[in-house]
Motif scaffolding. Structure first.
Motif, short mmCIF file in Angstrom:
data_model
loop_
_atom_site.label_atom_id
_atom_site.label_comp_id
_atom_site.label_asym_id
_atom_site.label_seq_id
_atom_site.Cartn_x
_atom_site.Cartn_y
_atom_site.Cartn_z
N LEU A 177 17.42 -0.94 -34.51
CA LEU A 177 18.56 -1.79 -34.14
C LEU A 177 19.51 -1.95 -35.33
CD1 LEU A 177 18.23 -5.22 -32.28
CD2 LEU A 177 19.78 -4.90 -34.19
N VAL A 178 18.96 -2.26 -36.48
CA VAL A 178 19.78 -2.48 -37.68
C VAL A 178 20.51 -1.19 -38.08
CG1 VAL A 178 19.68 -2.93 -40.16
CG2 VAL A 178 18.47 -4.42 -38.57
N GLU A 179 19.81 -0.06 -38.06
CA GLU A 179 20.45 1.20 -38.44
C GLU A 179 21.56 1.58 -37.47
OE1 GLU A 179 20.16 2.95 -41.27
OE2 GLU A 179 19.03 1.16 -41.82
N ARG A 180 21.31 1.38 -36.19
CA ARG A 180 22.34 1.70 -35.20
C ARG A 180 23.56 0.79 -35.39
NH1 ARG A 180 20.93 2.41 -28.86
NH2 ARG A 180 19.59 4.01 -29.78
N GLU A 184 27.76 1.56 -36.48
CA GLU A 184 28.83 1.27 -35.53
C GLU A 184 29.79 0.19 -36.03
OE1 GLU A 184 26.80 0.35 -31.90
OE2 GLU A 184 26.04 2.38 -31.65
N GLY A 185 29.52 -0.38 -37.20
CA GLY A 185 30.38 -1.43 -37.75
C GLY A 185 31.10 -0.97 -38.99
N TRP A 199 24.11 -2.36 -24.76
CA TRP A 199 24.09 -2.23 -26.21
C TRP A 199 25.51 -2.28 -26.76
CZ3 TRP A 199 21.86 -3.03 -30.55
CH2 TRP A 199 22.40 -2.48 -31.71
N ALA A 200 26.46 -1.65 -26.08
CA ALA A 200 27.84 -1.65 -26.57
C ALA A 200 28.35 -3.08 -26.77
CB ALA A 200 28.75 -0.90 -25.59
N GLY A 201 28.05 -3.95 -25.81
CA GLY A 201 28.48 -5.34 -25.93
C GLY A 201 27.74 -6.10 -27.01
N PHE A 207 25.78 -7.57 -33.45
CA PHE A 207 24.95 -6.88 -34.44
C PHE A 207 25.74 -6.04 -35.43
CE2 PHE A 207 21.63 -7.49 -31.05
CZ PHE A 207 20.84 -8.34 -31.79
N ALA A 208 26.78 -5.31 -34.98
CA ALA A 208 27.54 -4.50 -35.92
C ALA A 208 28.30 -5.35 -36.93
CB ALA A 208 28.48 -3.54 -35.17
#
Length: 243
Positions: A177-180, A184-185, A199-201, A207-208
């Motif tokens: 989760l953290v790596e993804r 994306e941020g 996940w996009a939301g 998270f990003a």
């Protein structure tokens, strides 16, 4: 954020150490006119209180499954980080009947009642208000959380390889989760009108920004805002990216 951060709880600790006063989550509900701004410190305090409620009063343990039946909302963001702090696996829109506990908004109480374990209800009223009448069979979050402790320590350390989130039919470990989210941020101040059911939301709306030192303007019922109103908000909130 630190490269050594491997869980969402690590990310929040680093953000708190770096700049506790900066905005992290700014929430709008365009159906009610509500606006709430949470600094990193305020958000972390809500997370600590909620994690203490989850681990202490609700008896949740690492690996337990939590069916999350909540919209994109600042309190939903708090629950996501609180669960990650305890090691509870959040199943976004999960089946309450197969979950160890359920966290529900006011519109999904009938479905949530199928959970055989602990049931928590959120009124999602302005300023975190409680239900006028507590739903039968549910703990009212707004009643129980204020008295919880402001510091949290998990009984069992949470690791990067532990299961953390189920969304879009996929189970993610905390590390994945953290790596993804990092990928994306970009540290932007993001305005997101996306729901928390994908996940996009979740990435854009929490998270990003958390993983990359950014912040989010999280908007519920954004379709009720005019184009001129949206442009005004982007300018007033100093938004650098809209999703």
């Amino acid at each position: 954020m630190n490269a050594t951060d491997r869980t969402p709880a690590d990310l929040l600790r680093s953000a708190l150490a770096a700049d506790p006063g900066r905005p992290l989550v700014t929430f709008y509900d365009d159906a009610t006119g509500e606006r709430v701004e949470l600094s990193v410190a305020t958000f972390a305090n809500w997370v600590a209180k909620t994690a203490n409620l989850l681990q202490g009063d609700l008896g949740a343990e690492p690996g337990d499954r939590l069916a999350l039946l909540l919209p994109a909302h600042w309190q939903t963001a708090v629950w996501l980080l609180a669960a990650a702090s305890v090691g509870v696996v959040v199943e976004v829109g999960g089946d309450p009947a197969g979950a160890d506990l359920v966290v529900s908004g006011p519109d999904t109480l009938d479905a949530a009642a199928a959970c055989p374990g602990e049931r928590v209800a959120l009124a999602l009223r302005p300023l975190g208000g409680r239900f006028p009448q507590p739903p039968a069979g549910f703990m009212d979050y707004a009643v129980e959380v204020p008295g919880q402790g402001d510091r949290f320590a998990p009984f069992v350390p949470v690791g990067a390889d532990d299961a953390g989130l189920v969304v879009d039919g996929e189970e993610l470990s905390y590390g994945a989760l953290v790596e993804r989210a990092r990928g994306e941020g970009d540290g932007s101040r993001v305005l997101s009108g996306l729901g928390y059911d994908t996940w996009a939301g979740l990435s854009a709306g929490l998270f990003a920004p958390l993983a990359t030192g950014g912040s989010v303007v999280l908007c519920r019922h954004l379709d009720q805002l005019s184009e001129a109103g949206l442009a005004q908000r982007v300018d007033a909130e100093r938004v650098t990216r809209v999703v």
